[in-house]
Design a protein around this motif. Structure first.
Motif, PDB file in Angstrom:
ATOM      1  N   LEU A   1      -0.685  -6.861  -4.933  1.00 40.14           N
ATOM      2  CA  LEU A   1      -1.818  -6.856  -3.999  1.00 40.14           C
ATOM      3  C   LEU A   1      -2.748  -8.040  -4.283  1.00 40.14           C
ATOM      4  CD1 LEU A   1      -3.320  -5.464  -1.711  1.00 40.14           C
ATOM      5  CD2 LEU A   1      -4.443  -4.015  -3.418  1.00 40.14           C
TER       6      LEU A   1
ATOM      7  N   TYR B   1       0.828  -1.203   0.000  1.00 43.94           N
ATOM      8  CA  TYR B   1       0.000   0.000   0.000  1.00 43.94           C
ATOM      9  C   TYR B   1       0.869   1.262   0.000  1.00 43.94           C
ATOM     10  CZ  TYR B   1      -4.607  -2.098   0.498  1.00 43.94           C
ATOM     11  OH  TYR B   1      -5.787  -2.768   0.254  1.00 43.94           O
TER      12      TYR B   1
ATOM     13  N   LYS C   1       1.996   1.769  -3.556  1.00 42.36           N
ATOM     14  CA  LYS C   1       0.926   2.277  -4.400  1.00 42.36           C
ATOM     15  C   LYS C   1       0.713   3.769  -4.167  1.00 42.36           C
ATOM     16  CE  LYS C   1      -2.878  -0.059  -4.987  1.00 42.36           C
ATOM     17  NZ  LYS C   1      -2.889  -0.285  -6.450  1.00 42.36           N
ATOM     18  N   ARG C   2       0.768   4.204  -2.922  1.00 52.94           N
ATOM     19  CA  ARG C   2       0.595   5.626  -2.625  1.00 52.94           C
ATOM     20  C   ARG C   2       1.764   6.448  -3.166  1.00 52.94           C
ATOM     21  NH1 ARG C   2      -1.298   7.867   2.940  1.00 52.94           N
ATOM     22  NH2 ARG C   2      -1.143   9.665   1.565  1.00 52.94           N
TER      23      ARG C   2
END
Length: 352
Positions: free
Chosen positions: A277, A213, A216-217
């Motif tokens: 993911l 995550y 991804k950010r």
């Protein structure tokens, strides 16, 4: 995590053109580095007063003033007013939350760009770098002192082609350095993706999920920074301003191509992180299925044993087997036989 807004409320409800610094205060005092050069000679020094730059009458050299630190808005405002810079441009220079942009004011060009860096906590952040291009001089504004322009300073000292050309070539060199720095950031992101992939395959856990995550950010943050830069470089490469030579436009097109390459790489990495993911969720689902399969097998084995125990646990008065002296051992032999046969059956079906 990357900061997508830097104290943006500080400039809310102020009149247009108000020179209010918005962002982290990274330097107490501004640093002014003044560089003058032509193809024969280069001179670089730190100055304390902007008048030395403003009052310099030399016309046979390209002049580059680099201001590091945006907290001293009075200094920046005095410099810009002396050069007849529009108040809205001054506001954009000191507002570090501003997106990358390009504006042509005929007498000068204004560019606002973003450099992606890793801060002290090893997290992604941006630093704003603004440029004012005149016919024979360039002014750049940085948030904090960094080594991003070191390669260009080295090339200037070595007397490369930039020394033989005008200020528009210097602007190209600076923008090329900013965009090339994206490659360093993307290389580090790529290495991080490789490490997370290895961890994902060996031991998918909550820490790996957090890293995915985070990646991804970070990639969304980079992409949101690159797209405005792409638009600025695209406009600059097609610019018809008298301040930029037609020959230099080809070089700006090359920088634009590098930005497109970075955007494509970012999208590729985003696809990879999305795939990771999905892989993580599949791994967790497979783990859950394995646990459920084991529990189901054990439950299935004990169903007939529970049935036998239930039958002989009933409170009927007449059970012929209960009066037989071998009934207890036979009960266990039957139970063990059923268990062994069921285990063999499960192994034959590859369920164990």
């Amino acid at each position: 995590m990357p900061k997508e807004g830097k104290n943006i409320t500080e400039n809310v409800n102020t009149p247009p053109g108000t020179a209010t610094h918005v962002g982290d205060k990274k330097m107490e005092n501004a640093k002014l580095t003044y560089t003058k050069y032509n193809k024969e000679k280069i001179d670089r020094k730190n100055i304390k007063d902007i008048d030395e730059f403003i009052n310099d009458q030399e016309t046979d050299k390209v002049k580059w003033l680099n201001i590091t630190g945006l907290q001293n808005t009075e200094l920046i405002e005095n410099l810009c007013q002396a050069l007849d810079i529009h108040p809205l441009v001054i506001e954009d220079i000191v507002n570090t939350g501003q997106a990358a942009k390009y504006e042509d004011y005929e007498q000068y060009l204004f560019l606002n760009t973003k450099s992606i860096v890793f801060n002290k906590e090893d997290e992604l952040d941006t630093e704003q770098i603004s440029f004012l291009l005149f016919k024979d001089q360039l002014i750049s504004f940085q948030e904090s002192e960094s080594s991003i322009f070191s390669p260009l300073n080295k090339r200037l000292a070595e007397g490369t082609y930039i020394r033989k050309n005008k200020a528009d070539d210097l602007l190209y060199g600076l923008l090329d350095t900013v965009v090339d720095h994206y490659f360093i950031v993307m290389e580090k992101i790529g290495d991080e993706i490789d490490l997370v992939e290895d961890e994902l395959l060996s031991d998918p856990n909550k820490d790996v999920l957090h890293k995915i995550y985070t990646l991804k950010r970070e990639l969304i943050f980079i992409q949101n920074t690159l797209w405005p830069m792409r638009n600025v470089l695209n406009t600059l490469s097609r610019n018809e301003s008298d301040l930029i030579d037609e020959r230099t436009n080809r070089y700006f097109q090359d920088v634009y191509d590098h930005a497109i390459q970075m955007i494509d790489l970012t999208e590729t990495y985003r696809d990879i992180s999305s795939g990771m993911l999905d892989t993580y969720l599949s791994s967790i689902s497979n783990k859950t299925n394995d646990v459920m399969k084991i529990l189901t097998i054990y439950s299935t084995i004990f169903i007939p044993l529970s049935f036998l125990a239930g039958v002989y646990g009933m409170n009927f008065k007449y059970f012929p087997e209960l009066n037989w002296k071998y009934s207890y051992p036979v009960f266990w032999l039957v139970s063990i036989f059923i268990t062994i046969m069921m285990i063999r059956f499960f192994k034959k079906k590859d369920w164990l």
